[in-house]
Design a protein around this motif. Structure first.
Motif, short mmCIF file in Angstrom:
data_model
loop_
_atom_site.label_atom_id
_atom_site.label_comp_id
_atom_site.label_asym_id
_atom_site.label_seq_id
_atom_site.Cartn_x
_atom_site.Cartn_y
_atom_site.Cartn_z
N ASN A 78 10.78 -1.09 5.40
CA ASN A 78 12.18 -0.82 5.74
C ASN A 78 13.02 -0.44 4.51
O ASN A 78 14.23 -0.31 4.60
CB ASN A 78 12.81 -2.03 6.42
CG ASN A 78 12.75 -3.28 5.55
OD1 ASN A 78 12.22 -3.24 4.44
ND2 ASN A 78 13.27 -4.38 6.06
N GLY A 79 12.33 -0.29 3.35
CA GLY A 79 13.04 0.09 2.13
C GLY A 79 13.55 -1.08 1.32
O GLY A 79 14.01 -0.90 0.19
N LYS A 80 13.48 -2.27 1.89
CA LYS A 80 13.92 -3.46 1.16
C LYS A 80 12.79 -3.94 0.25
O LYS A 80 11.62 -3.70 0.51
CB LYS A 80 14.31 -4.58 2.12
CG LYS A 80 15.54 -4.25 2.97
CD LYS A 80 15.88 -5.42 3.87
CE LYS A 80 17.12 -5.12 4.71
NZ LYS A 80 17.47 -6.24 5.59
N GLY A 81 13.17 -4.63 -0.82
CA GLY A 81 12.13 -5.10 -1.73
C GLY A 81 12.68 -6.01 -2.81
O GLY A 81 13.77 -6.56 -2.69
N ALA A 82 11.91 -6.17 -3.86
CA ALA A 82 12.30 -7.05 -4.95
C ALA A 82 11.67 -6.57 -6.25
O ALA A 82 10.63 -5.91 -6.25
CB ALA A 82 11.86 -8.48 -4.65
N ILE A 83 12.35 -6.90 -7.35
CA ILE A 83 11.82 -6.62 -8.69
C ILE A 83 11.56 -7.95 -9.38
O ILE A 83 12.44 -8.80 -9.44
CB ILE A 83 12.83 -5.80 -9.52
CG1 ILE A 83 13.10 -4.45 -8.86
CG2 ILE A 83 12.31 -5.60 -10.94
CD1 ILE A 83 14.20 -3.66 -9.54
N PRO A 108 0.80 -1.22 0.00
CA PRO A 108 0.00 0.00 0.00
C PRO A 108 0.84 1.27 0.00
O PRO A 108 0.39 2.31 -0.44
CB PRO A 108 -0.81 -0.11 1.29
CG PRO A 108 -0.04 -1.05 2.15
CD PRO A 108 0.64 -2.00 1.23
N GLY A 109 2.09 1.14 0.47
CA GLY A 109 2.88 2.36 0.61
C GLY A 109 3.79 2.66 -0.55
O GLY A 109 4.79 3.35 -0.36
N VAL A 110 3.53 2.11 -1.75
CA VAL A 110 4.39 2.37 -2.90
C VAL A 110 4.22 3.82 -3.33
O VAL A 110 3.13 4.26 -3.65
CB VAL A 110 4.06 1.42 -4.07
CG1 VAL A 110 4.89 1.79 -5.29
CG2 VAL A 110 4.32 -0.02 -3.67
N SER A 111 5.33 4.52 -3.36
CA SER A 111 5.27 5.95 -3.65
C SER A 111 5.12 6.18 -5.15
O SER A 111 5.27 5.27 -5.96
CB SER A 111 6.55 6.63 -3.15
OG SER A 111 7.66 6.18 -3.91
#
Length: 305
Positions: free
Chosen positions: A281-286, A253-256
């Motif tokens: 926390n700023g971590k993620g994946a593509i 939900p918090g995707v800027s």
């Protein structure tokens, strides 16, 4: 001195490695055209050497030779002489080390030759390995696993990238990638490919199944029921459609706005739907999905992989 005409059968990769400006003409009246004297070409030479002085190639990628085919070649050599010289490098003392042409060397021994025409080349260990591998890939009827292992050795031991490997052997990158992927299959399947119980087409379909137990199940079905490549492709699609049934995806939900724009830009670059997941926390994946091997190769090219 007999003149030598260029022969194109070596292939671009091997010819470039050998700096090959000379080759031999077919013999006339059963007489081999290579003379006793050596013909200097730069730092290399062409001439007759004693078979007893030739040591086998420690980098030879092929370990099995068809004895019937060797006997047939030996009979041909008895009548026609050896048309294509072997390639060696100077070793210790009067000895030479074989770079390429082990079939010709073995057959010449069977034919009872005491001397053999040879290109004497200057080559270090890496060049020698590369020449031997390329010569086998281009000239022998290697099975797909032998080709894949030769490709992998060239990548690992000759410090080549896939693009360079493709140039050496005259194959496009997709073809090289397809062969290398065979080595990720379970050993039992690789053995079946090697023994020609299943074809390269069957193997390429099996690669698209991501679980070894399912790959082995399909492999057994191929062997037991004699499934065609098309039937296997249908079976793989059926298994993957069950395995990959879409789940309710959740977008964080918090995707800027910046991340959403980046996601759109990536989707445009790769011409496919790209998912960007970012945690608090700023971590993620593509995630970059692909629909086929060719599509994967296209994406890898864009990634310069």
């Amino acid at each position: 001195m007999t003149s030598f005409q260029r022969k194109t059968g070596l292939g671009k990769g091997l010819s470039a490695l050998l700096d090959d400006s000379d080759a031999v003409n077919p013999p006339k009246n059963g007489v081999n055209p290579v003379s006793e004297a050596k013909h200097e070409t730069h730092n290399n030479s062409i001439g007759l050497i004693n078979i007893s002085d030739v040591e086998t190639n420690p980098y030879q990628p092929r370990t099995e030779f068809d004895q019937v085919a060797l006997n047939e070649l030996a009979e041909s050599i008895k009548v026609q002489g050896l048309i294509q010289p072997i390639t060696v490098r100077k070793h210790t003392g009067s000895k030479y080390q074989l770079i390429s042409g082990e079939r010709r060397l073995r057959a010449s021994k069977l034919a009872g030759l005491k001397q053999i025409p040879a290109y004497v080349r200057t080559a270090d260990d890496q060049q020698m390995l590369e020449m031997a591998l390329i010569e086998n890939i281009q000239r022998e009827n290697l099975n797909a696993i032998e080709v894949a292992l030769s490709f992998q050795r060239m990548l690992d031991e000759c410090n080549l990238k896939q693009e360079q490997l493709g140039e050496r052997v005259g194959k496009n990158r997709t073809t090289v990638t397809n062969y290398l992927r065979l080595l990720k299959l379970p050993p039992a399947i690789q053995i079946s490919i090697r023994d020609q119980k299943i074809s390269m087409g069957h193997a390429r379909a099996l690669i698209n199944v991501d679980q070894a137990d399912k790959q082995l199940f399909i492999h057994d079905e191929i062997i037991e029921k004699g499934l065609s490549v098309r039937k296997v492709e249908e079976l793989v699609r059926s298994i993957n459609s069950i395995q990959l049934k879409p789940k309710q995806s959740r977008q964080s939900p918090g995707v800027s706005f910046e991340y959403q724009k980046l996601q759109r830009d990536l989707a445009s670059k790769f011409a496919t739907k790209v998912k960007l997941k970012v945690g608090e926390n700023g971590k993620g994946a593509i995630e970059i999905p692909f629909v086929s091997e060719d599509d994967l190769s296209r994406i890898l090219e864009l990634l310069d992989w």
